[in-house]
Write a protein that holds these residues in place. Structure first.
Motif, PDB file in Angstrom:
ATOM      1  N   THR A 113      -5.928   1.164   4.645  1.00  0.00           N
ATOM      2  CA  THR A 113      -5.218   0.427   3.603  1.00  0.00           C
ATOM      3  C   THR A 113      -4.104   1.320   3.036  1.00  0.00           C
ATOM      4  OG1 THR A 113      -6.686   1.254   1.883  1.00  0.00           O
ATOM      5  CG2 THR A 113      -7.367  -0.759   3.032  1.00  0.00           C
ATOM      6  N   PRO A 114      -3.260   0.782   2.149  1.00  0.00           N
ATOM      7  CA  PRO A 114      -2.271   1.653   1.496  1.00  0.00           C
ATOM      8  C   PRO A 114      -2.898   2.844   0.776  1.00  0.00           C
ATOM      9  CG  PRO A 114      -1.680  -0.637   1.173  1.00  0.00           C
ATOM     10  CD  PRO A 114      -3.012  -0.641   1.852  1.00  0.00           C
ATOM     11  N   ALA A 115      -4.100   2.654   0.216  1.00  0.00           N
ATOM     12  CA  ALA A 115      -4.784   3.775  -0.436  1.00  0.00           C
ATOM     13  C   ALA A 115      -5.134   4.856   0.581  1.00  0.00           C
ATOM     14  CB  ALA A 115      -6.046   3.281  -1.135  1.00  0.00           C
ATOM     15  N   ALA A 116      -5.579   4.431   1.770  1.00  0.00           N
ATOM     16  CA  ALA A 116      -5.884   5.404   2.827  1.00  0.00           C
ATOM     17  C   ALA A 116      -4.624   6.137   3.264  1.00  0.00           C
ATOM     18  CB  ALA A 116      -6.537   4.705   4.010  1.00  0.00           C
ATOM     19  N   MET A 117      -3.505   5.415   3.339  1.00  0.00           N
ATOM     20  CA  MET A 117      -2.239   6.049   3.710  1.00  0.00           C
ATOM     21  C   MET A 117      -1.846   7.100   2.666  1.00  0.00           C
ATOM     22  SD  MET A 117      -1.408   4.790   6.581  1.00  0.00           S
ATOM     23  CE  MET A 117       0.243   5.452   6.698  1.00  0.00           C
ATOM     24  N   ILE A 118      -2.088   6.816   1.411  1.00  0.00           N
ATOM     25  CA  ILE A 118      -1.825   7.808   0.363  1.00  0.00           C
ATOM     26  C   ILE A 118      -2.699   9.041   0.582  1.00  0.00           C
ATOM     27  CG2 ILE A 118      -2.034   8.274  -2.114  1.00  0.00           C
ATOM     28  CD1 ILE A 118      -1.345   5.321  -2.582  1.00  0.00           C
ATOM     29  N   GLY A 119      -3.951   8.794   0.976  1.00  0.00           N
ATOM     30  CA  GLY A 119      -4.844   9.910   1.278  1.00  0.00           C
ATOM     31  C   GLY A 119      -4.331  10.747   2.432  1.00  0.00           C
ATOM     32  N   PHE A 120      -3.835  10.083   3.481  1.00  0.00           N
ATOM     33  CA  PHE A 120      -3.279  10.808   4.628  1.00  0.00           C
ATOM     34  C   PHE A 120      -2.118  11.702   4.192  1.00  0.00           C
ATOM     35  CE2 PHE A 120      -4.784   7.195   7.530  1.00  0.00           C
ATOM     36  CZ  PHE A 120      -5.886   7.911   7.940  1.00  0.00           C
ATOM     37  N   LEU A 121      -1.222  11.149   3.391  1.00  0.00           N
ATOM     38  CA  LEU A 121      -0.060  11.914   2.949  1.00  0.00           C
ATOM     39  C   LEU A 121      -0.470  13.047   2.007  1.00  0.00           C
ATOM     40  CD1 LEU A 121       2.464   8.992   2.338  1.00  0.00           C
ATOM     41  CD2 LEU A 121       2.380  10.552   4.292  1.00  0.00           C
ATOM     42  N   THR A 122      -1.534  12.839   1.238  1.00  0.00           N
ATOM     43  CA  THR A 122      -1.985  13.874   0.311  1.00  0.00           C
ATOM     44  C   THR A 122      -2.552  15.085   1.047  1.00  0.00           C
ATOM     45  OG1 THR A 122      -2.498  12.189  -1.348  1.00  0.00           O
ATOM     46  CG2 THR A 122      -3.475  14.363  -1.664  1.00  0.00           C
ATOM     47  N   ILE A 123      -3.297  14.842   2.129  1.00  0.00           N
ATOM     48  CA  ILE A 123      -3.898  15.967   2.838  1.00  0.00           C
ATOM     49  C   ILE A 123      -2.848  16.823   3.531  1.00  0.00           C
ATOM     50  CG2 ILE A 123      -6.073  14.759   3.190  1.00  0.00           C
ATOM     51  CD1 ILE A 123      -5.276  14.267   6.071  1.00  0.00           C
ATOM     52  N   LEU A 124      -1.648  16.280   3.727  1.00  0.00           N
ATOM     53  CA  LEU A 124      -0.571  17.104   4.274  1.00  0.00           C
ATOM     54  C   LEU A 124      -0.301  18.273   3.338  1.00  0.00           C
ATOM     55  CD1 LEU A 124       2.010  14.358   5.388  1.00  0.00           C
ATOM     56  CD2 LEU A 124       0.310  15.505   6.797  1.00  0.00           C
ATOM     57  N   GLY A 125      -0.207  17.956   2.048  1.00  0.00           N
ATOM     58  CA  GLY A 125       0.072  18.993   1.072  1.00  0.00           C
ATOM     59  C   GLY A 125      -1.055  20.004   0.979  1.00  0.00           C
ATOM     60  N   PHE A 126      -2.309  19.533   0.980  1.00  0.00           N
ATOM     61  CA  PHE A 126      -3.445  20.460   0.872  1.00  0.00           C
ATOM     62  C   PHE A 126      -3.500  21.379   2.077  1.00  0.00           C
ATOM     63  CE2 PHE A 126      -7.734  21.769   1.878  1.00  0.00           C
ATOM     64  CZ  PHE A 126      -8.170  22.315   0.674  1.00  0.00           C
ATOM     65  N   SER A 127      -3.386  20.818   3.264  1.00  0.00           N
ATOM     66  CA  SER A 127      -3.480  21.614   4.482  1.00  0.00           C
ATOM     67  C   SER A 127      -2.378  22.669   4.542  1.00  0.00           C
ATOM     68  CB  SER A 127      -3.407  20.696   5.711  1.00  0.00           C
ATOM     69  OG  SER A 127      -3.525  21.449   6.906  1.00  0.00           O
ATOM     70  N   GLN A 138       4.324  -4.528   7.266  1.00  0.00           N
ATOM     71  CA  GLN A 138       5.265  -3.838   8.145  1.00  0.00           C
ATOM     72  C   GLN A 138       6.179  -2.916   7.344  1.00  0.00           C
ATOM     73  OE1 GLN A 138       7.250  -6.995  10.244  1.00  0.00           O
ATOM     74  NE2 GLN A 138       5.422  -7.579  11.410  1.00  0.00           N
ATOM     75  N   ASP A 139       6.603  -3.377   6.170  1.00  0.00           N
ATOM     76  CA  ASP A 139       7.443  -2.538   5.316  1.00  0.00           C
ATOM     77  C   ASP A 139       6.679  -1.296   4.852  1.00  0.00           C
ATOM     78  OD1 ASP A 139       9.527  -4.293   5.552  1.00  0.00           O
ATOM     79  OD2 ASP A 139       9.087  -5.368   3.688  1.00  0.00           O
ATOM     80  N   VAL A 140       5.405  -1.473   4.485  1.00  0.00           N
ATOM     81  CA  VAL A 140       4.581  -0.348   4.050  1.00  0.00           C
ATOM     82  C   VAL A 140       4.427   0.662   5.190  1.00  0.00           C
ATOM     83  CG1 VAL A 140       2.268   0.358   3.315  1.00  0.00           C
ATOM     84  CG2 VAL A 140       3.333  -1.650   2.305  1.00  0.00           C
ATOM     85  N   SER A 141       4.148   0.160   6.392  1.00  0.00           N
ATOM     86  CA  SER A 141       3.989   1.042   7.550  1.00  0.00           C
ATOM     87  C   SER A 141       5.268   1.809   7.833  1.00  0.00           C
ATOM     88  CB  SER A 141       3.583   0.219   8.779  1.00  0.00           C
ATOM     89  OG  SER A 141       2.389  -0.486   8.556  1.00  0.00           O
ATOM     90  N   LYS A 142       6.387   1.109   7.778  1.00  0.00           N
ATOM     91  CA  LYS A 142       7.672   1.744   8.053  1.00  0.00           C
ATOM     92  C   LYS A 142       7.967   2.839   7.047  1.00  0.00           C
ATOM     93  CE  LYS A 142      12.613   0.717   8.535  1.00  0.00           C
ATOM     94  NZ  LYS A 142      13.641  -0.350   8.479  1.00  0.00           N
ATOM     95  N   GLN A 143       7.739   2.552   5.772  1.00  0.00           N
ATOM     96  CA  GLN A 143       8.013   3.539   4.736  1.00  0.00           C
ATOM     97  C   GLN A 143       7.081   4.741   4.849  1.00  0.00           C
ATOM     98  OE1 GLN A 143      10.597   3.512   2.676  1.00  0.00           O
ATOM     99  NE2 GLN A 143      11.252   1.618   3.655  1.00  0.00           N
ATOM    100  N   ALA A 144       5.820   4.491   5.226  1.00  0.00           N
ATOM    101  CA  ALA A 144       4.869   5.591   5.386  1.00  0.00           C
ATOM    102  C   ALA A 144       5.301   6.510   6.530  1.00  0.00           C
ATOM    103  CB  ALA A 144       3.467   5.044   5.649  1.00  0.00           C
ATOM    104  N   ILE A 145       5.737   5.918   7.638  1.00  0.00           N
ATOM    105  CA  ILE A 145       6.187   6.711   8.788  1.00  0.00           C
ATOM    106  C   ILE A 145       7.443   7.507   8.433  1.00  0.00           C
ATOM    107  CG2 ILE A 145       7.111   6.571  11.133  1.00  0.00           C
ATOM    108  CD1 ILE A 145       5.277   4.143  11.561  1.00  0.00           C
ATOM    109  N   VAL A 146       8.378   6.862   7.750  1.00  0.00           N
ATOM    110  CA  VAL A 146       9.597   7.556   7.329  1.00  0.00           C
ATOM    111  C   VAL A 146       9.250   8.717   6.395  1.00  0.00           C
ATOM    112  CG1 VAL A 146      11.718   7.341   5.973  1.00  0.00           C
ATOM    113  CG2 VAL A 146      11.111   5.566   7.623  1.00  0.00           C
ATOM    114  N   GLY A 147       8.349   8.466   5.438  1.00  0.00           N
ATOM    115  CA  GLY A 147       7.933   9.517   4.515  1.00  0.00           C
ATOM    116  C   GLY A 147       7.278  10.682   5.235  1.00  0.00           C
ATOM    117  N   LEU A 148       6.454  10.372   6.239  1.00  0.00           N
ATOM    118  CA  LEU A 148       5.777  11.419   7.009  1.00  0.00           C
ATOM    119  C   LEU A 148       6.788  12.270   7.765  1.00  0.00           C
ATOM    120  CD1 LEU A 148       3.254  12.755   8.217  1.00  0.00           C
ATOM    121  CD2 LEU A 148       3.219  10.943   9.948  1.00  0.00           C
TER     122      LEU A 148
END
Length: 346
Positions: A195-209, A138-148
């Motif tokens: 997984t957390p690795a997939a979440m990192i991938g999601f955040l990375t494609i933001l920068g590429f796009s 839950q903490d990982v999800s929350k931080q990922a959403i906040v970061g996004l």
């Protein structure tokens, strides 16, 4: 290579052109259908397959097994914990990973480990176990959403300031949401774990796009600024020319980025059995491909659509079209006079 360079030169000069902006309704339809499917797939399939890091539970890794029969693990867990939800995955061809619901205590964990050792014919010491509480996920999800959210807000503000119009920022963010939703839809369709690795991938494609979109938008700004007064092109045509001028660059960037990521995905998923490599590379590969597509077919046409009704641009476009009509009328009249004079000449 020469033919490709000539192709790029013809696109840049306008000798060859593809009507991306003029056919935007087709691209919008494709984008809407893809996004709707990406939203419906997880609904139909009952949600995403979140990894143990998000849902919590116990995990057992059994190395060097003679048989990778997944039912052996399911039966072994069920013999200790009746009705437990079990996820079994073959890793690297000769290892089995077993994930279960949160077990009650260490005693039950030891019993499950012993049952798995007996089922696969290995020593209990060859089985590694770990436990992850749901609060961590839950903490990982929350931080990922906040970061996004923080990333999107800052990116929107910076692009609006850089391009001096919020409409470019809005077009880029809508294109970005298109990329994220389709990437998430692919994960739902394939059933691969998020997984957390997939979440990192999601955040990375933001920068590429956004990187690809900003490069194209910079060329659009250059063209539309130069064509502001007295140009022979409409605003939409100037935007379309910019997309054509950067088309080869976008394709080259996408291909160069996608090839090594595809190699990582293949080796991570099918050769090495490395879950982290597989999870992050799938998000990156889909994001790169979809991001390259959306910059050309979604972001640029959206920006042209957002601005074509502005009074100054509408006035400019009307003047350009009227000038063309007058030129066409003059050419037609000249052609008629030439035909009328032809018999006299003979």
């Amino acid at each position: 290579m020469g033919a490709f360079a000539r192709f790029g030169n013809e696109l840049y000069t306008g000798k060859r052109s593809y009507d991306f902006v003029g056919k935007r309704k087709i691209w919008y339809t494709i984008a809407i259908v893809a996004v709707v499917l990406s939203v419906l797939i997880p609904v139909v399939k009952g949600g995403f397959n979140f990894g143990i890091e998000f849902r919590g539970g116990s995990q057992f890794q059994i190395a060097d097994v003679k048989s990778t029969d997944q039912t052996l693990a399911e039966d072994a867990v069920a013999s200790v914990v009746s009705g437990a939800t079990t996820h079994v995955t073959v890793v690297g061809g000769n290892s089995v990973r077993v994930q279960t619901d949160q077990l009650k205590n260490d005693k039950v964990t030891q019993q499950v480990s012993a049952a798995l050792a007996e089922a696969y014919g290995v020593e209990q010491s060859d089985i590694t176990s770990s436990f992850i509480g749901p609060s961590w996920g839950q903490d990982v999800s929350k931080q990922a959403i906040v970061g996004l959210i923080v990333f999107l807000v800052l990116a929107a503000i910076l692009m609006a300031l850089y391009f001096r119009t919020w409409k470019m920022s809005a077009a880029a963010l809508l294109s970005l949401m298109h990329d994220l939703l389709i990437t998430a839809g692919v994960y739902a369709a394939t059933g691969w774990e998020i997984t957390p690795a997939a979440m990192i991938g999601f955040l990375t494609i933001l920068g590429f796009s956004l990187y690809d979109t900003v490069v194209v938008f910079d060329k659009i700004r250059e063209n539309t600024t130069l064509d502001a007064d007295g140009a022979a092109r409409t605003f939409g045509e100037s935007v379309n020319l910019a997309v054509n001028q950067t088309l080869v660059r976008s394709i080259n960037t996408g291909v160069v980025a996608a090839l090594p990521v595809a190699a990582i995905l293949f080796f991570g998923a099918f050769v090495l059995g490395a879950d982290t490599l597989r999870d992050i590379s799938l998000a990156l590969l889909v994001g790169i491909l979809v991001g390259t597509y959306s910059t050309i077919f979604v972001a640029a046409p959206l920006y042209a659509n957002f601005r074509h009704n502005e009074p100054r641009i509408a006035k400019h476009d009307k003047r350009v079209l009227q000038s063309r009509d007058r030129a066409q009328t003059s050419d037609d009249a000249e052609g008629e006079r030439t035909e009328a004079d032809a018999p006299l000449a003979r």
